[in-house]
Design an enzyme around this catalytic site. Structure first.
Site, PDB file in Angstrom:
ATOM      1  N   CYS A 138       0.709  -1.364  -0.023  1.00 36.27           N
ATOM      2  CA  CYS A 138       0.044   0.083   0.159  1.00 36.27           C
ATOM      3  C   CYS A 138       1.082   1.284  -0.030  1.00 36.27           C
ATOM      4  O   CYS A 138       1.886   1.473   0.709  1.00 36.27           O
ATOM      5  CB  CYS A 138      -0.991   0.053   1.227  1.00 36.27           C
ATOM      6  SG  CYS A 138      -2.016  -1.487   1.415  1.00 36.27           S
TER       7      CYS A 138
ATOM      8  N   ARG B 182       5.395   0.056  -5.969  1.00 42.08           N
ATOM      9  CA  ARG B 182       5.266  -0.900  -4.564  1.00 42.08           C
ATOM     10  C   ARG B 182       4.121  -2.028  -4.674  1.00 42.08           C
ATOM     11  O   ARG B 182       4.395  -3.013  -3.985  1.00 42.08           O
ATOM     12  CB  ARG B 182       4.674   0.116  -3.187  1.00 42.08           C
ATOM     13  CG  ARG B 182       5.773   1.109  -2.765  1.00 42.08           C
ATOM     14  CD  ARG B 182       4.972   2.048  -1.889  1.00 42.08           C
ATOM     15  NE  ARG B 182       4.657   1.670  -0.713  1.00 42.08           N
ATOM     16  CZ  ARG B 182       5.323   1.877   0.420  1.00 42.08           C
ATOM     17  NH1 ARG B 182       6.716   2.366   0.501  1.00 42.08           N
ATOM     18  NH2 ARG B 182       5.041   1.340   1.495  1.00 42.08           N
TER      19      ARG B 182
ATOM     20  N   TRP C 152      -2.905  -2.819  -1.580  1.00 43.35           N
ATOM     21  CA  TRP C 152      -2.497  -4.260  -2.144  1.00 43.35           C
ATOM     22  C   TRP C 152      -3.290  -5.012  -0.976  1.00 43.35           C
ATOM     23  O   TRP C 152      -3.286  -5.115   0.097  1.00 43.35           O
ATOM     24  CB  TRP C 152      -1.109  -4.409  -1.561  1.00 43.35           C
ATOM     25  CG  TRP C 152      -0.312  -5.538  -2.331  1.00 43.35           C
ATOM     26  CD1 TRP C 152       0.075  -5.790  -3.297  1.00 43.35           C
ATOM     27  CD2 TRP C 152      -0.012  -6.641  -1.446  1.00 43.35           C
ATOM     28  NE1 TRP C 152       0.597  -7.319  -3.598  1.00 43.35           N
ATOM     29  CE2 TRP C 152       0.494  -7.505  -2.610  1.00 43.35           C
ATOM     30  CE3 TRP C 152      -0.248  -7.168  -0.092  1.00 43.35           C
ATOM     31  CZ2 TRP C 152       0.822  -8.918  -1.922  1.00 43.35           C
ATOM     32  CZ3 TRP C 152       0.313  -8.454   0.282  1.00 43.35           C
ATOM     33  CH2 TRP C 152       0.767  -9.139  -0.691  1.00 43.35           C
TER      34      TRP C 152
ATOM     35  N   ASN D 239      -2.171   1.373   5.930  1.00 43.80           N
ATOM     36  CA  ASN D 239      -1.113   0.295   5.385  1.00 43.80           C
ATOM     37  C   ASN D 239      -0.895  -0.708   6.501  1.00 43.80           C
ATOM     38  O   ASN D 239      -0.609  -0.301   7.555  1.00 43.80           O
ATOM     39  CB  ASN D 239      -0.059   1.054   4.903  1.00 43.80           C
ATOM     40  CG  ASN D 239       1.032   0.136   4.325  1.00 43.80           C
ATOM     41  OD1 ASN D 239       0.958  -1.136   4.325  1.00 43.80           O
ATOM     42  ND2 ASN D 239       2.266   0.319   4.442  1.00 43.80           N
ATOM     43  N   GLY D 240      -1.149  -2.019   6.185  1.00 47.46           N
ATOM     44  CA  GLY D 240      -0.843  -2.828   7.397  1.00 47.46           C
ATOM     45  C   GLY D 240      -2.149  -4.063   7.587  1.00 47.46           C
ATOM     46  O   GLY D 240      -2.917  -4.003   6.781  1.00 47.46           O
TER      47      GLY D 240
ATOM     48  N   GLU E 200      18.926 -16.802  -7.492  1.00 46.79           N
ATOM     49  CA  GLU E 200      18.378 -15.615  -7.789  1.00 46.79           C
ATOM     50  C   GLU E 200      18.114 -15.351  -9.307  1.00 46.79           C
ATOM     51  O   GLU E 200      16.870 -14.785  -9.719  1.00 46.79           O
ATOM     52  CB  GLU E 200      19.774 -14.439  -7.634  1.00 46.79           C
ATOM     53  CG  GLU E 200      19.469 -13.047  -7.912  1.00 46.79           C
ATOM     54  CD  GLU E 200      18.373 -12.216  -7.483  1.00 46.79           C
ATOM     55  OE1 GLU E 200      17.424 -12.813  -6.478  1.00 46.79           O
ATOM     56  OE2 GLU E 200      17.803 -11.166  -7.931  1.00 46.79           O
TER      57      GLU E 200
ATOM     58  N   LYS F  86      14.231 -14.198 -10.448  1.00 47.67           N
ATOM     59  CA  LYS F  86      13.979 -13.240 -11.417  1.00 47.67           C
ATOM     60  C   LYS F  86      13.186 -13.543 -12.730  1.00 47.67           C
ATOM     61  O   LYS F  86      12.107 -12.979 -12.874  1.00 47.67           O
ATOM     62  CB  LYS F  86      15.252 -12.491 -11.969  1.00 47.67           C
ATOM     63  CG  LYS F  86      16.480 -11.866 -11.161  1.00 47.67           C
ATOM     64  CD  LYS F  86      15.611 -10.458 -10.861  1.00 47.67           C
ATOM     65  CE  LYS F  86      14.875 -10.297  -9.767  1.00 47.67           C
ATOM     66  NZ  LYS F  86      15.822 -10.230  -8.445  1.00 47.67           N
TER      67      LYS F  86
ATOM     68  N   GLU G  37       9.468 -14.380 -11.139  1.00 48.14           N
ATOM     69  CA  GLU G  37       8.484 -13.127 -10.764  1.00 48.14           C
ATOM     70  C   GLU G  37       8.075 -12.328 -11.785  1.00 48.14           C
ATOM     71  O   GLU G  37       7.016 -11.476 -11.708  1.00 48.14           O
ATOM     72  CB  GLU G  37       9.392 -12.444  -9.633  1.00 48.14           C
ATOM     73  CG  GLU G  37      10.479 -11.537  -9.887  1.00 48.14           C
ATOM     74  CD  GLU G  37      10.887 -10.844  -8.694  1.00 48.14           C
ATOM     75  OE1 GLU G  37      10.003 -10.496  -7.825  1.00 48.14           O
ATOM     76  OE2 GLU G  37      11.928 -10.667  -8.619  1.00 48.14           O
TER      77      GLU G  37
ATOM     78  N   HIS H  77      20.235 -36.060  -7.381  1.00 47.58           N
ATOM     79  CA  HIS H  77      19.572 -36.775  -6.125  1.00 47.58           C
ATOM     80  C   HIS H  77      18.060 -36.420  -6.411  1.00 47.58           C
ATOM     81  O   HIS H  77      17.074 -36.590  -5.514  1.00 47.58           O
ATOM     82  CB  HIS H  77      19.702 -36.299  -4.789  1.00 47.58           C
ATOM     83  CG  HIS H  77      21.091 -36.325  -4.353  1.00 47.58           C
ATOM     84  ND1 HIS H  77      21.792 -37.372  -4.172  1.00 47.58           N
ATOM     85  CD2 HIS H  77      22.376 -35.512  -4.671  1.00 47.58           C
ATOM     86  CE1 HIS H  77      22.929 -37.609  -4.031  1.00 47.58           C
ATOM     87  NE2 HIS H  77      23.589 -36.405  -4.191  1.00 47.58           N
TER      88      HIS H  77
ATOM     89  N   LYS I  89       6.461  -4.202  -4.058  1.00 44.11           N
ATOM     90  CA  LYS I  89       8.169  -3.736  -3.808  1.00 44.11           C
ATOM     91  C   LYS I  89       8.535  -3.729  -2.297  1.00 44.11           C
ATOM     92  O   LYS I  89       9.323  -4.109  -2.246  1.00 44.11           O
ATOM     93  CB  LYS I  89       8.328  -2.292  -4.536  1.00 44.11           C
ATOM     94  CG  LYS I  89       9.682  -1.948  -4.525  1.00 44.11           C
ATOM     95  CD  LYS I  89      10.511  -2.646  -5.458  1.00 44.11           C
ATOM     96  CE  LYS I  89      11.845  -2.259  -5.183  1.00 44.11           C
ATOM     97  NZ  LYS I  89      12.679  -3.259  -5.879  1.00 44.11           N
TER      98      LYS I  89
END
Ligand code: AGP
Length: 613
Positions: free
Chosen positions: A2, A27, A74, A100-101, A486, A490, A493, A509, A608
């Site tokens: 948010c 964000r 969000w 926000n939260g 990583e 990338k 996402e 394995h 973000k």
């Protein structure tokens, strides 16, 4: 996560708020809204979807006046819809909130309010806040006191902003727990509130950061900071040096592409002022590291989430190898539940781009509670992770807007390399020759990064080959094993392709069963101490018909003879090789996502700055 923007002053609030929200789009959000005091009334416009939909709505049905507050949401409680979008009005229509939260006790509060006859108009936890504040106001107190009582009642990590038509000269905001930042921007006869600096940077560079359990009463010509318990606080005023244009896309199609290319500059800045090439020494003054402290350290826990955690895994190899201190890397969301063994000789080093990630902040808190030394390696200036640490290393990358972290990955690699040398030096576990060689290698970095990024066209060609794949494996070993993780993160996402990073030695394995001609395998095989082992891994993949894309060092004939495609990198000292090997993987993910026509900078479901647990 948010985004919040507030404005109080003589100008029209709506354009300032919409512009600010635009700069917080990175964000991540799924609905947006604005509320403005127009004369004696509060007017609200909100909608699901992108900010452009809200802008269209405001164009059709303008809202005028000041002060005002705006929000990008969000979704946590309740689907992304116009009805759940913030701002939320109270039943009187004279008070409005953005938030926000997560209000952890909202069900309990909602039951109490419903029993009083309050009508709820959304599925959000947020709405309880405005009803509670109205409830207190109805008892005869003003906005500030009503807000204070409300802030004390809600549990969890929350940032709240309240506006009332009955006191149209002010906005009241609070930060309760670690729910992401609140920045108060100080202007001339106008003031601003935002979740993050880029939202207000074009208006002012003088800012105050709210600490946890502090509230601010903001009018056009005053800002009063108090604790939620009512004690006045004298705030520190920070001046932000960033250039507003640093947060613009410029010549690039996407922020991610711009930020990948900014790494040459970012890593030059990372070295500036920290590396004394003449004396071959490292200086990290903000870490407050003395020889006594360095000698006392018995263990370092690196804690972080996502990309930042993978940077920490590279840091583990560096610190253990160079400074000979045992290092554990613990994913921040697990840290406080793992009952870590910490004491005053243990360092908890948190790595975070935003410095506001709820899990990372909670891990730092756990470290603090158990008496450890708390360090952070953080990008966002003035963020909570920077402020609560005993010492910090700031990443010198400038704002990172793309949700997929790129420059805030390579900066901590170099920061931890420098930290390892400094620790080794202060503990007396490194000889002069080795120290000089390690420091001298740092000088190579900006040029190596620049030369690797110049090869973007080659990466783009491979992106065309891979753009329609469904799955992809990334393999690496040793210091480049986290680069496999990583690279896979990338890709998944931003392109929504299923990708997995694996330690190459683990293939036999289990995952080797996946390999056939339809499975591209990206192998990190630079000239490092694990080179030969990686070669045998490539052979095993080729024997099963896998398509191998290798990241290899210029002139490596063995790899050239085996791989289907090679993305070449210049020869790099192995301890710094992850800084270089990751670059083609960033570019590859970027180009695949761009070729698939996806929203590279704001991938679905992602934020973000993840300010909820
Ligand atoms: C990176 O590409 C991701 N979007 C994500 O994993 C990110 O690194 C993670 O959420 C941690 O964020 P932070 O660095 O702001 O703490």
């Amino acid at each position: 996560m948010c985004g919040i923007v507030g404005y109080v002053g003589a100008r029209e609030a709506t354009p300032i708020i919409l512009n600010g929200l635009k700069r917080l789009e990175y964000r991540g959000y799924d609905s947006a809204g604005v509320a403005v005091i127009n004369g004696n009334q509060i007017e609200v416009r909100r909608d699901a979807g992108k900010l452009s939909q809200l802008i269209d709505l405001v164009a059709k049905s303008p809202v005028q006046g000041s002060p005002g507050i705006g929000h990008t949401r969000w979704a946590t409680h309740g689907a992304p819809s116009a009805r759940n979008a913030h701002p939320h009005l109270g039943n009187s229509g004279r008070m409005v909130v953005v938030h926000n939260g997560i209000v952890e006790n909202f069900l309990e509060l909602k039951d109490e309010l419903t029993a009083e006859g309050v009508q709820f108009n959304s599925d959000t936890d947020t709405e309880t806040i405005v009803h509670l504040a109205e409830h207190h106001q109805a008892a005869g107190v003003g906005l500030v006191e009503a807000a204070r009582r409300t802030f004390k009642q809600i549990q969890g990590a929350n940032v709240v902003v309240l506006l009332s038509a009955d006191e149209p000269d002010k906005i009241v905001t609070a930060r309760i727990g670690n729910a992401g930042g609140v920045v108060i921007g100080l202007g001339e006869n106008e003031n601003f509130i935002a979740s993050d600096i880029p939202a207000i940077l074009e208006h002012t560079r003088r800012v105050i950061f709210l600490e946890s359990r502090q509230m601010a009463i903001v009018t056009r010509d005053s800002v009063r900071i108090e604790t939620i318990d009512g004690q006045e606080v004298t705030p520190e005023i920070h001046t932000i040096a960033w250039d507003a244009v640093a947060a613009e896309k410029g010549e690039y199609r996407h922020f991610m592409q711009k930020e990948i290319h900014e790494q040459t500059r970012a890593l030059t800045d990372t070295l500036a002022g920290r590396v004394d090439f003449k004396e071959s020494r490292i200086r990290l003054p903000e870490l407050n590291l003395t020889p006594e402290l360095a000698k006392r350290i018995q263990r370092i826990y690196i804690t972080a989430c996502g990309t930042a955690a993978y940077a920490g895994m590279v840091g583990k190899t560096l610190i253990e190898k160079i400074a000979r201190i045992p290092v554990e890397v613990v994913i921040a969301s697990e840290f406080r539940y793992s009952d870590p063994i910490l004491d005053e000789n243990t360092v908890v080093l948190a790595i975070s781009q935003s410095g506001e990630t709820a899990d990372t902040l909670a891990a730092m808190e756990e470290g603090r509670r158990k008496g450890a030394i708390i360090w952070s390696n953080v990008n966002a200036i003035g963020s909570q992770a920077m402020r609560v640490a005993d010492g910090y290393i700031s990443m010198q990358t400038g704002p990172e807007i793309g949700v997929a972290s790129t420059k805030a990955f390579t900066a901590p690699l170099v920061d931890q390399y420098m930290l390892a040398i400094l620790l080794a030096d202060l503990r007396g576990v490194i000889d002069d020759k080795t120290r000089k060689e390690l420091v001298a290698d740092l000088r190579l970095i900006p040029d190596l990064v620049g030369r690797t990024l110049e090869r973007e066209a080659e990466v783009e060609k491979v992106a065309h080959v891979l753009k329609d794949i469904r799955d992809c494996l990334y393999l690496g070993r040793g210091i480049n094993m986290p680069i496999a993780y990583e690279g896979a993160l990338k890709l998944k996402e931003i392109s929504y392709i299923h990708a997995e990073g694996y330690p190459a030695g683990e293939m036999k394995h289990g995952p080797i069963a996946l390999i056939d001609k339809n499975m591209p395998i990206i192998c990190l095989v630079p000239k490092d101490p694990w080179h030969e082992k990686m070669i045998s891994q490539i052979q095993q993949a080729k024997a099963r018909d896998g398509m191998v894309i290798a990241i290899a060092t210029d002139g490596d004939e063995i790899v050239a003879g085996m791989a289907d495609h090679v993305l070449w990198i210049p020869e790099t000292p192995w301890m710094l090789s992850p800084v270089i090997t990751v670059l083609p993987l960033q570019l590859l993910a970027y180009h695949i996502a761009a070729l698939r026509g996806l929203d590279v900078d704001m991938p679905r479901n992602l934020a973000k700055s993840v300010t909820v647990e």
